[in-house]
Design a protein around this motif. Structure first.
Motif, short mmCIF file in Angstrom:
data_model
loop_
_atom_site.label_atom_id
_atom_site.label_comp_id
_atom_site.label_asym_id
_atom_site.label_seq_id
_atom_site.Cartn_x
_atom_site.Cartn_y
_atom_site.Cartn_z
N PRO A 11 0.81 -1.22 0.00
CA PRO A 11 0.00 0.00 0.00
C PRO A 11 0.85 1.27 0.00
O PRO A 11 0.53 2.25 -0.69
N LEU A 12 1.96 1.25 0.76
CA LEU A 12 2.84 2.42 0.78
C LEU A 12 3.47 2.65 -0.60
O LEU A 12 3.52 3.79 -1.10
N LEU A 13 3.93 1.57 -1.23
CA LEU A 13 4.54 1.69 -2.56
C LEU A 13 3.53 2.20 -3.59
O LEU A 13 3.87 3.00 -4.47
N SER A 14 2.28 1.74 -3.48
CA SER A 14 1.26 2.17 -4.44
C SER A 14 0.97 3.66 -4.29
O SER A 14 0.79 4.37 -5.29
N VAL A 15 0.93 4.15 -3.05
CA VAL A 15 0.71 5.58 -2.83
C VAL A 15 1.89 6.40 -3.38
O VAL A 15 1.70 7.41 -4.05
N LEU A 16 3.10 5.93 -3.10
CA LEU A 16 4.29 6.62 -3.60
C LEU A 16 4.33 6.62 -5.13
O LEU A 16 4.71 7.62 -5.76
N LEU A 17 3.94 5.49 -5.74
CA LEU A 17 3.92 5.42 -7.20
C LEU A 17 2.92 6.41 -7.78
O LEU A 17 3.22 7.10 -8.76
N PHE A 18 1.74 6.48 -7.18
CA PHE A 18 0.73 7.42 -7.69
C PHE A 18 1.20 8.86 -7.54
O PHE A 18 1.05 9.67 -8.47
N VAL A 19 1.79 9.19 -6.39
CA VAL A 19 2.28 10.56 -6.18
C VAL A 19 3.37 10.88 -7.21
O VAL A 19 3.40 11.98 -7.79
N GLY A 20 4.24 9.89 -7.48
CA GLY A 20 5.33 10.12 -8.42
C GLY A 20 4.84 10.35 -9.84
O GLY A 20 5.25 11.32 -10.49
N VAL A 21 3.94 9.48 -10.34
CA VAL A 21 3.48 9.63 -11.73
C VAL A 21 2.61 10.87 -11.88
O VAL A 21 2.57 11.48 -12.95
N THR A 22 1.91 11.26 -10.81
CA THR A 22 1.09 12.48 -10.87
C THR A 22 1.97 13.72 -10.90
O THR A 22 1.73 14.65 -11.69
N ALA A 23 3.00 13.74 -10.08
CA ALA A 23 3.89 14.90 -10.03
C ALA A 23 4.65 15.06 -11.34
O ALA A 23 4.91 16.19 -11.79
N LEU A 24 5.00 13.94 -11.95
CA LEU A 24 5.76 13.99 -13.21
C LEU A 24 4.87 14.04 -14.44
O LEU A 24 5.37 14.11 -15.57
N HIS A 25 3.54 13.94 -14.22
CA HIS A 25 2.57 13.92 -15.33
C HIS A 25 2.91 12.81 -16.33
O HIS A 25 2.87 13.00 -17.54
N TYR A 26 3.26 11.65 -15.78
CA TYR A 26 3.72 10.54 -16.63
C TYR A 26 2.53 9.84 -17.28
O TYR A 26 1.54 9.52 -16.63
N THR A 27 2.65 9.62 -18.58
CA THR A 27 1.67 8.83 -19.34
C THR A 27 2.38 7.64 -19.96
O THR A 27 3.43 7.81 -20.60
N PHE A 28 1.84 6.48 -19.78
CA PHE A 28 2.50 5.27 -20.27
C PHE A 28 2.56 5.24 -21.79
O PHE A 28 1.55 5.48 -22.47
N VAL A 29 3.76 4.97 -22.30
CA VAL A 29 3.95 4.75 -23.74
C VAL A 29 4.85 3.54 -23.88
O VAL A 29 5.77 3.33 -23.08
N PRO A 30 4.60 2.67 -24.89
CA PRO A 30 5.42 1.48 -25.08
C PRO A 30 6.88 1.84 -25.38
O PRO A 30 7.18 2.46 -26.39
N SER A 31 7.78 1.51 -24.48
CA SER A 31 9.21 1.73 -24.63
C SER A 31 9.89 0.87 -23.57
O SER A 31 9.22 0.21 -22.77
N VAL A 32 11.23 0.87 -23.57
CA VAL A 32 11.94 0.08 -22.56
C VAL A 32 11.56 0.56 -21.16
O VAL A 32 11.21 -0.24 -20.27
N PHE A 33 11.63 1.88 -20.95
CA PHE A 33 11.25 2.42 -19.64
C PHE A 33 9.77 2.18 -19.36
O PHE A 33 9.38 1.86 -18.23
N GLY A 34 8.95 2.33 -20.40
CA GLY A 34 7.50 2.12 -20.24
C GLY A 34 7.17 0.72 -19.77
O GLY A 34 6.34 0.53 -18.88
N TRP A 35 7.83 -0.29 -20.37
CA TRP A 35 7.53 -1.66 -19.97
C TRP A 35 8.07 -1.99 -18.58
O TRP A 35 7.50 -2.79 -17.85
#
Length: 364
Positions: free
Chosen positions: A15-39
């Motif tokens: 649960p802690l990791l999931s919250v941190l992941l959400f905060v991170g992708v929201t702060a960075l405005h990350y959108t998933f795209v197929p790539s090495v980093f994406g996968w």
């Protein structure tokens, strides 16, 4: 995870990791795209999501054991339903609208549970104990409710006249939603109060260890809420990964439904197999069939409300090929569980039907 003893580390780490992941992708405005980093991100997301779902179910079981029945069962069911509805609604409302996702997920849950999970539990128990006993009266109640719910939600939409095709009209969908909730509510009362002895191998055994402390209950309640919120918040990213993965491998539309079904069924599936290995097949059947009934009884009405409010079409009727598989599955389950005793052949037959289902998804 056991509900007794010290709290497992994974029950709060994920649960802690999931919250941190959400905060991170929201702060960075990350959108998933197929790539090495994406996968790599997709792999991490799936691991964290699976772990968080396991944690949510664990904390729900801890709290459910304390508050007793029928509220404990209802809490566990509602927790899983919240996760399922969040994932289905998010993918349905994604960039590529998937109007059949609710149908595909419900059908996948029934096939995975009634063939894959039940078959594996019976096979595992049969290999270890030759034969195992179950309560035939309880199985009959499970299957009678499941038969009605599956028919009115997955088959009847193909044969109504008010609207063409595999779709209910708004009035019909509302009526069916009320009927499924009512039927599930009465079933829950029957299972946990009125005829509880139909669903336990030993009516005199209620618990297998000491009760959790008040501190543990409070902590589990907080972590349950955090886990559910985290899954709901990460559902959007999960839908992006599902869409990209399906496009990458050329998967059929039903692929998304299978992924969602596997995600929500994994914790109860692990618990069911463990119970079969301990010669408690009755608990395995309760977990398996209870999941399928709750999925139809609560998820379909919830998704119907979301589709109505957001003015989205909801396709429920199954194609002919899948209706045949559904009928075969329910008939086979009646024969397997109706005798009250199981062996490895019953388990193998169910697993063969499950293999046919999976094969036909990709080679229809």
């Amino acid at each position: 995870m056991s509900t007794h003893g010290p709290m497992p580390r994974s029950s709060w780490v994920f649960p802690l990791l999931s919250v941190l992941l959400f905060v991170g992708v929201t702060a960075l405005h990350y959108t998933f795209v197929p790539s090495v980093f994406g996968w790599l991100f997709a792999a991490a997301l799936l691991v964290i999501l699976f772990g968080t779902v396991f944690a949510a179910v664990h904390h729900a079981e801890v709290v459910a054991e304390r508050i007793g029945e029928p509220f404990g069962t209802l809490l566990l069911t509602l927790s899983v339903t919240i996760i399922e509805v969040a994932l289905i609604a998010t993918i349905m409302l994604g960039e590529k609208a998937v109007t059949t996702l609710a149908r595909d997920t419900v059908f996948a849950v029934v096939m995975i549970v009634c063939n894959g999970l039940v078959g594996l539990c019976i096979l595992v128990g049969g290999l270890r104990y030759r034969e195992q006993d179950i309560q035939a009266s309880g199985s009959s109640l499970y299957l009678s409710v499941l038969l009605v719910l599956a028919t009115i939600t997955l088959i009847m939409p193909n044969y109504t006249l008010t609207t063409p095709g595999p779709i209910y009209s708004a009035g019909q969908l509302g009526f069916v939603s009320v009927a499924t909730i009512l039927l599930y509510g009465v079933f829950l009362y029957t299972q946990t109060v009125r005829h509880r002895d139909y669903f336990v191998a030993d009516a005199n055994v209620d618990h297998d260890g000491p009760q959790a402390s008040n501190k543990t209950i409070m902590l589990s309640t907080a972590l349950l809420l955090i886990s559910l919120l985290a899954v709901v918040l990460l559902a959007k990213k999960f839908s992006q990964v599902v869409d990209a993965s399906a496009a990458q491998i050329g998967a059929p539309p039903a692929f998304a439904g299978i992924l969602v079904a596997l995600l929500i069924l994994m914790p109860e599936g692990v618990a069911a197999i463990a119970a079969a290995r301990r010669n408690n097949l009755q608990k395995s059947i309760n977990l398996a069939l209870g999941s399928s009934i709750a999925t139809i009884g609560l998820t379909v009405p919830a998704v119907a409300i979301a589709a109505y409010e957001l003015d989205r079409q909801l396709v429920l009727g199954l194609p002919p090929q899948e209706m045949v598989l559904l009928a075969l599955t329910l008939l086979l389950a009646m024969l397997t569980l109706g005798s009250g005793r199981t062996n490895i052949l019953f388990g193998l037959v169910h697993l063969v039907v499950f293999a046919i289902f999976m094969f036909l998804v990709f080679v229809p």
